[in-house]
Design a protein around this motif. Structure first.
Motif, PDB file in Angstrom:
ATOM      1  N   ASN A 130       0.826  -1.209   0.000  1.00  0.00           N
ATOM      2  CA  ASN A 130       0.000   0.000   0.000  1.00  0.00           C
ATOM      3  C   ASN A 130       0.859   1.258   0.000  1.00  0.00           C
ATOM      4  O   ASN A 130       0.570   2.229  -0.705  1.00  0.00           O
ATOM      5  N   ALA A 131       1.919   1.250   0.786  1.00  0.00           N
ATOM      6  CA  ALA A 131       2.828   2.396   0.835  1.00  0.00           C
ATOM      7  C   ALA A 131       3.497   2.599  -0.522  1.00  0.00           C
ATOM      8  O   ALA A 131       3.623   3.738  -0.994  1.00  0.00           O
ATOM      9  N   MET A 132       3.917   1.521  -1.153  1.00  0.00           N
ATOM     10  CA  MET A 132       4.562   1.611  -2.462  1.00  0.00           C
ATOM     11  C   MET A 132       3.595   2.177  -3.503  1.00  0.00           C
ATOM     12  O   MET A 132       3.989   3.009  -4.334  1.00  0.00           O
ATOM     13  N   GLU A 133       2.330   1.753  -3.438  1.00  0.00           N
ATOM     14  CA  GLU A 133       1.329   2.279  -4.372  1.00  0.00           C
ATOM     15  C   GLU A 133       1.159   3.787  -4.197  1.00  0.00           C
ATOM     16  O   GLU A 133       1.083   4.526  -5.180  1.00  0.00           O
ATOM     17  N   GLU A 134       1.114   4.245  -2.952  1.00  0.00           N
ATOM     18  CA  GLU A 134       0.965   5.674  -2.687  1.00  0.00           C
ATOM     19  C   GLU A 134       2.186   6.455  -3.172  1.00  0.00           C
ATOM     20  O   GLU A 134       2.062   7.514  -3.770  1.00  0.00           O
ATOM     21  N   VAL A 135       3.355   5.907  -2.915  1.00  0.00           N
ATOM     22  CA  VAL A 135       4.584   6.567  -3.365  1.00  0.00           C
ATOM     23  C   VAL A 135       4.596   6.655  -4.890  1.00  0.00           C
ATOM     24  O   VAL A 135       4.946   7.697  -5.460  1.00  0.00           O
ATOM     25  N   LEU A 136       4.182   5.581  -5.558  1.00  0.00           N
ATOM     26  CA  LEU A 136       4.141   5.601  -7.020  1.00  0.00           C
ATOM     27  C   LEU A 136       3.156   6.639  -7.542  1.00  0.00           C
ATOM     28  O   LEU A 136       3.435   7.326  -8.534  1.00  0.00           O
ATOM     29  N   LYS A 137       2.007   6.792  -6.876  1.00  0.00           N
ATOM     30  CA  LYS A 137       1.046   7.827  -7.272  1.00  0.00           C
ATOM     31  C   LYS A 137       1.687   9.206  -7.167  1.00  0.00           C
ATOM     32  O   LYS A 137       1.560  10.036  -8.072  1.00  0.00           O
ATOM     33  N   HIS A 138       2.385   9.456  -6.064  1.00  0.00           N
ATOM     34  CA  HIS A 138       3.041  10.748  -5.854  1.00  0.00           C
ATOM     35  C   HIS A 138       4.145  10.976  -6.891  1.00  0.00           C
ATOM     36  O   HIS A 138       4.306  12.094  -7.397  1.00  0.00           O
ATOM     37  N   LEU A 139       4.890   9.937  -7.201  1.00  0.00           N
ATOM     38  CA  LEU A 139       5.942  10.057  -8.207  1.00  0.00           C
ATOM     39  C   LEU A 139       5.349  10.367  -9.579  1.00  0.00           C
ATOM     40  O   LEU A 139       5.897  11.177 -10.336  1.00  0.00           O
ATOM     41  N   ARG A 140       4.210   9.734  -9.903  1.00  0.00           N
ATOM     42  CA  ARG A 140       3.562   9.981 -11.184  1.00  0.00           C
ATOM     43  C   ARG A 140       3.121  11.442 -11.290  1.00  0.00           C
ATOM     44  O   ARG A 140       3.316  12.101 -12.304  1.00  0.00           O
ATOM     45  N   VAL A 141       2.526  11.964 -10.222  1.00  0.00           N
ATOM     46  CA  VAL A 141       2.084  13.364 -10.204  1.00  0.00           C
ATOM     47  C   VAL A 141       3.295  14.292 -10.338  1.00  0.00           C
ATOM     48  O   VAL A 141       3.284  15.236 -11.131  1.00  0.00           O
ATOM     49  N   ALA A 142       4.338  14.017  -9.572  1.00  0.00           N
ATOM     50  CA  ALA A 142       5.538  14.860  -9.627  1.00  0.00           C
ATOM     51  C   ALA A 142       6.158  14.823 -11.019  1.00  0.00           C
ATOM     52  O   ALA A 142       6.588  15.857 -11.546  1.00  0.00           O
ATOM     53  N   TYR A 143       6.192  13.658 -11.633  1.00  0.00           N
ATOM     54  CA  TYR A 143       6.758  13.538 -12.979  1.00  0.00           C
ATOM     55  C   TYR A 143       5.903  14.288 -13.999  1.00  0.00           C
ATOM     56  O   TYR A 143       6.432  14.939 -14.901  1.00  0.00           O
ATOM     57  N   ALA A 144       4.578  14.222 -13.844  1.00  0.00           N
ATOM     58  CA  ALA A 144       3.689  14.937 -14.767  1.00  0.00           C
ATOM     59  C   ALA A 144       3.906  16.443 -14.667  1.00  0.00           C
ATOM     60  O   ALA A 144       3.834  17.159 -15.671  1.00  0.00           O
ATOM     61  N   GLU A 145       4.189  16.920 -13.466  1.00  0.00           N
ATOM     62  CA  GLU A 145       4.416  18.354 -13.260  1.00  0.00           C
ATOM     63  C   GLU A 145       5.791  18.799 -13.737  1.00  0.00           C
ATOM     64  O   GLU A 145       5.949  19.902 -14.240  1.00  0.00           O
ATOM     65  N   ASP A 146       6.802  17.944 -13.566  1.00  0.00           N
ATOM     66  CA  ASP A 146       8.168  18.310 -13.950  1.00  0.00           C
ATOM     67  C   ASP A 146       8.939  17.045 -14.319  1.00  0.00           C
ATOM     68  O   ASP A 146       9.543  16.410 -13.454  1.00  0.00           O
ATOM     69  N   PRO A 147       8.936  16.677 -15.607  1.00  0.00           N
ATOM     70  CA  PRO A 147       9.598  15.439 -16.005  1.00  0.00           C
ATOM     71  C   PRO A 147      11.111  15.433 -15.819  1.00  0.00           C
ATOM     72  O   PRO A 147      11.716  14.386 -15.805  1.00  0.00           O
ATOM     73  N   ASP A 148      11.731  16.613 -15.674  1.00  0.00           N
ATOM     74  CA  ASP A 148      13.177  16.664 -15.461  1.00  0.00           C
ATOM     75  C   ASP A 148      13.506  17.705 -14.400  1.00  0.00           C
ATOM     76  O   ASP A 148      13.886  18.827 -14.710  1.00  0.00           O
ATOM     77  N   PRO A 149      13.347  17.328 -13.106  1.00  0.00           N
ATOM     78  CA  PRO A 149      13.579  18.307 -12.045  1.00  0.00           C
ATOM     79  C   PRO A 149      15.007  18.834 -11.997  1.00  0.00           C
ATOM     80  O   PRO A 149      15.255  19.896 -11.461  1.00  0.00           O
ATOM     81  N   ALA A 150      15.955  18.131 -12.575  1.00  0.00           N
ATOM     82  CA  ALA A 150      17.335  18.621 -12.591  1.00  0.00           C
ATOM     83  C   ALA A 150      17.438  19.935 -13.361  1.00  0.00           C
ATOM     84  O   ALA A 150      18.264  20.780 -13.042  1.00  0.00           O
ATOM     85  N   ASP A 151      16.589  20.114 -14.362  1.00  0.00           N
ATOM     86  CA  ASP A 151      16.593  21.368 -15.113  1.00  0.00           C
ATOM     87  C   ASP A 151      16.239  22.538 -14.213  1.00  0.00           C
ATOM     88  O   ASP A 151      16.802  23.620 -14.337  1.00  0.00           O
ATOM     89  N   ALA A 152      15.299  22.343 -13.291  1.00  0.00           N
ATOM     90  CA  ALA A 152      14.871  23.423 -12.400  1.00  0.00           C
ATOM     91  C   ALA A 152      16.018  23.870 -11.501  1.00  0.00           C
ATOM     92  O   ALA A 152      16.180  25.056 -11.231  1.00  0.00           O
ATOM     93  N   ILE A 153      16.829  22.945 -11.064  1.00  0.00           N
ATOM     94  CA  ILE A 153      17.962  23.287 -10.199  1.00  0.00           C
ATOM     95  C   ILE A 153      18.957  24.140 -10.971  1.00  0.00           C
ATOM     96  O   ILE A 153      19.397  25.179 -10.507  1.00  0.00           O
ATOM     97  N   SER A 154      19.275  23.717 -12.184  1.00  0.00           N
ATOM     98  CA  SER A 154      20.274  24.464 -12.949  1.00  0.00           C
ATOM     99  C   SER A 154      19.743  25.829 -13.378  1.00  0.00           C
ATOM    100  O   SER A 154      20.514  26.757 -13.558  1.00  0.00           O
TER     101      SER A 154
END
Length: 88
Positions: free
Chosen positions: A46-70
């Motif tokens: 259940n925890a893994m499913e929730e984490v995957l949901k959060h990762l999917r949302v985060a990826y949809a919002e910013d597919p390459d977060p490293a770009d934001a840092i630079s």
């Protein structure tokens, strides 16, 4: 723990299944580790499913977060005190 290297090109019909098999081995290792640390299997799944949901949302919002840092700080070494100029 690691995931096997992709052996099929993106267009191959079995690529998604091969990815699932590769990721499943890593997830089984996580579940076994969680069990030895006192977490129940369903609880960990259940925890893994929730984490995957959060990762999917985060990826949809910013597919390459490293770009934001630079973009915000082109030279992160400036955050280190040693990078400051020494007054003379």
């Amino acid at each position: 723990m690691s995931v096997d290297t992709a052996k099929h090109p993106v267009s191959h019909a079995d690529r998604q299944l091969a990815c699932q098999e590769a990721v499943e081995r890593a997830m089984q290792t996580i579940l076994a580790d969680a069990n030895t640390k006192g977490w129940g299997t369903i609880e960990a799944i259940n925890a893994m499913e929730e984490v995957l949901k959060h990762l999917r949302v985060a990826y949809a919002e910013d597919p390459d977060p490293a770009d934001a840092i630079s973009e915000t700080d082109p030279d992160p070494t400036n955050d280190w005190p040693a990078a400051d100029s020494v007054p003379r």
